[in-house]
Design a protein around this motif. Structure first.
Motif, PDB file in Angstrom:
ATOM      1  N   ASP A  25      33.006  21.054  38.843  1.00  0.00           N
ATOM      2  CA  ASP A  25      32.941  22.473  38.498  1.00  0.00           C
ATOM      3  C   ASP A  25      34.025  22.875  37.492  1.00  0.00           C
ATOM      4  O   ASP A  25      34.689  23.905  37.628  1.00  0.00           O
ATOM      5  N   ASP A  27      34.937  24.252  33.936  1.00  0.00           N
ATOM      6  CA  ASP A  27      34.198  25.241  33.142  1.00  0.00           C
ATOM      7  C   ASP A  27      33.896  24.852  31.692  1.00  0.00           C
ATOM      8  O   ASP A  27      33.187  25.570  31.010  1.00  0.00           O
ATOM      9  N   TYR A  89      29.021  28.342  48.368  1.00  0.00           N
ATOM     10  CA  TYR A  89      29.949  27.701  47.435  1.00  0.00           C
ATOM     11  C   TYR A  89      30.046  26.182  47.639  1.00  0.00           C
ATOM     12  O   TYR A  89      30.977  25.545  47.148  1.00  0.00           O
ATOM     13  N   ARG A 303      35.441  34.061  51.883  1.00  0.00           N
ATOM     14  CA  ARG A 303      35.494  34.372  50.441  1.00  0.00           C
ATOM     15  C   ARG A 303      36.945  34.397  49.957  1.00  0.00           C
ATOM     16  O   ARG A 303      37.270  33.894  48.874  1.00  0.00           O
ATOM     17  N   LYS A 307      38.711  31.694  47.244  1.00  0.00           N
ATOM     18  CA  LYS A 307      39.440  32.173  46.050  1.00  0.00           C
ATOM     19  C   LYS A 307      40.843  31.577  45.999  1.00  0.00           C
ATOM     20  O   LYS A 307      41.314  31.143  44.942  1.00  0.00           O
ATOM     21  N   ASN A 310      40.782  27.947  44.986  1.00  0.00           N
ATOM     22  CA  ASN A 310      40.485  27.794  43.562  1.00  0.00           C
ATOM     23  C   ASN A 310      41.476  28.525  42.653  1.00  0.00           C
ATOM     24  O   ASN A 310      41.233  28.680  41.460  1.00  0.00           O
ATOM     25  N   GLN A 311      42.580  28.968  43.274  1.00  0.00           N
ATOM     26  CA  GLN A 311      43.680  29.612  42.542  1.00  0.00           C
ATOM     27  C   GLN A 311      43.207  30.825  41.735  1.00  0.00           C
ATOM     28  O   GLN A 311      43.657  31.066  40.612  1.00  0.00           O
ATOM     29  N   LYS A 312      42.292  31.565  42.358  1.00  0.00           N
ATOM     30  CA  LYS A 312      41.815  32.794  41.740  1.00  0.00           C
ATOM     31  C   LYS A 312      42.458  33.983  42.458  1.00  0.00           C
ATOM     32  O   LYS A 312      42.745  33.915  43.657  1.00  0.00           O
ATOM     33  N   PRO A 313      42.710  35.077  41.753  1.00  0.00           N
ATOM     34  CA  PRO A 313      43.375  36.224  42.391  1.00  0.00           C
ATOM     35  C   PRO A 313      42.497  36.854  43.476  1.00  0.00           C
ATOM     36  O   PRO A 313      41.277  36.926  43.338  1.00  0.00           O
ATOM     37  N   ILE A 314      43.136  37.274  44.574  1.00  0.00           N
ATOM     38  CA  ILE A 314      42.419  37.994  45.626  1.00  0.00           C
ATOM     39  C   ILE A 314      42.736  39.476  45.501  1.00  0.00           C
ATOM     40  O   ILE A 314      43.822  39.855  45.054  1.00  0.00           O
ATOM     41  N   ASP A 315      41.766  40.313  45.856  1.00  0.00           N
ATOM     42  CA  ASP A 315      41.924  41.762  45.691  1.00  0.00           C
ATOM     43  C   ASP A 315      43.052  42.307  46.549  1.00  0.00           C
ATOM     44  O   ASP A 315      43.788  43.210  46.142  1.00  0.00           O
TER      45      ASP A 315
END
Length: 332
Positions: A25, A27, A89, A303, A307, A310-315
């Protein structure tokens, strides 16, 4: 002969490196090329070697879920919400049941680390400092469900347990009841279940009603605790006209004990449960209860964890979901 990554690359007309990027995955592959690779994988029935892939990427696409009691109807519904999201996912789940045993929890955390899970959803019977230290030591990406650690260092998904039992107790107070009991978990425990007593106590104090220890009983969230608790409370000779319970199972045990004593629910004693498990609506009388959004707690937590993996920002780091008081026959 098993299909290899070379076969997929040949079928899709791309390089092995491109197939690897799609599998992991990454990009940089455009959508048209990605579709060719995915179609080739489906056509050839290729399944990547998970062990080899994890050694290279340090990822296993596996998440551990640790629950304290799989026999409770609460946790399977939370797990169902989490697993539905994990499937979206393409993550697999390893489910561990600690049986309310702190040492077993720590052993499972070590096992999950050995299995190279990418993260853990942690539902704990008690958040001891040494367990939290172990999570940090093992470097496990962790999201708490149902309970929040006292320092708020780990992300969490909870409801406001104090407010929930406050609302339940106030509901009984507003009906004119004064002798309201509580049966649930030990009030000193470091978890959400203990906080429920605090909401009960807060509502009574605000109404200038004395908290009577003879009307309380602490042990577990099982049905037999409700049964034992009623017998203990009634043996004190104190009058009881309302009861707040730490779980629906406790409420069922309490109602059965009252029935065995010839005491009617709701005519003589009004009873409120907690969680809104499916059996609460099938039990007789149907149980008034505080509903937790069990499925949503699992799905929101999963969820969030994916995140983080995958080192993505969380709200936000801490979600407090809404509870609801559902009135049924046990209080009408």
């Amino acid at each position: 002969m098993a299909t290899s990554i070379k076969d997929v690359a040949r079928e899709a007309g791309v390089s092995i490196a491109t197939v690897s990027r799609v599998l992991n995955d990454i990009d940089v592959v455009n959508e048209e090329t990605k579709k060719k690779v995915v179609d080739a994988i489906k056509k050839l029935g290729y399944r990547p070697n998970i062990v080899a892939r994890s050694l290279k990427t340090q990822r296993t696409k596996t998440i551990g879920i640790l629950v304290p009691d799989i026999s409770s109807q609460f946790y399977p519904e939370v797990v169902r919400g989490a697993e539905d999201v994990s499937n979206i996912y393409d993550y697999n789940v390893i489910l561990c049941n600690s049986d309310f045993d702190g040492e077993k929890e720590k052993e499972y955390l070590k096992v999950l680390k050995e299995k190279m899970v990418d993260g853990v959803l942690y539902m704990s019977s008690s958040l001891q400092d040494e367990t939290l230290d172990l999570i940090n030591e093992l470097d496990l990406k962790t999201v708490l469900v149902e309970t929040k650690d006292k320092e708020g260092t780990l992300p969490s998904v909870i409801i406001d347990n104090v407010k929930a039992t406050y609302d339940a107790t106030k509901y009984l107070l507003d009906k004119g009841l004064k002798n309201i009991g509580y049966i649930g978990m030990e009030k000193e425990a470091l978890n959400a279940w203990a906080e429920r007593y605090n909401g009960y106590e807060k509502a009574l104090k605000e109404a200038n009603v004395k908290v009577d220890e003879n009307l309380t009983f602490f042990k577990s969230l099982k049905a037999n605790t409700g049964y034992e608790g009623i017998n203990e409370i009634l043996s004190s000779g104190k009058k009881l006209d309302g009861l707040v319970c730490g779980s629906d199972e406790v409420a069922m045990g309490a109602i059965n004990a009252l029935r065995d004593k010839g005491i009617k629910v709701p005519e003589d004693v009004k009873v409120i449960g907690f969680n809104n498990i499916s059996v609460a609506e099938l039990f007789y009388p149907k149980i008034t209860t505080v509903a937790q959004p069990m499925y949503d707690m699992g799905s929101v937590a999963m969820r969030m964890l994916i995140k983080i993996i995958n080192q993505k920002p969380i709200d936000q780091a801490h979600y407090v979901l809404e509870h609801e008081l559902i009135e049924r026959e046990s209080c009408k």
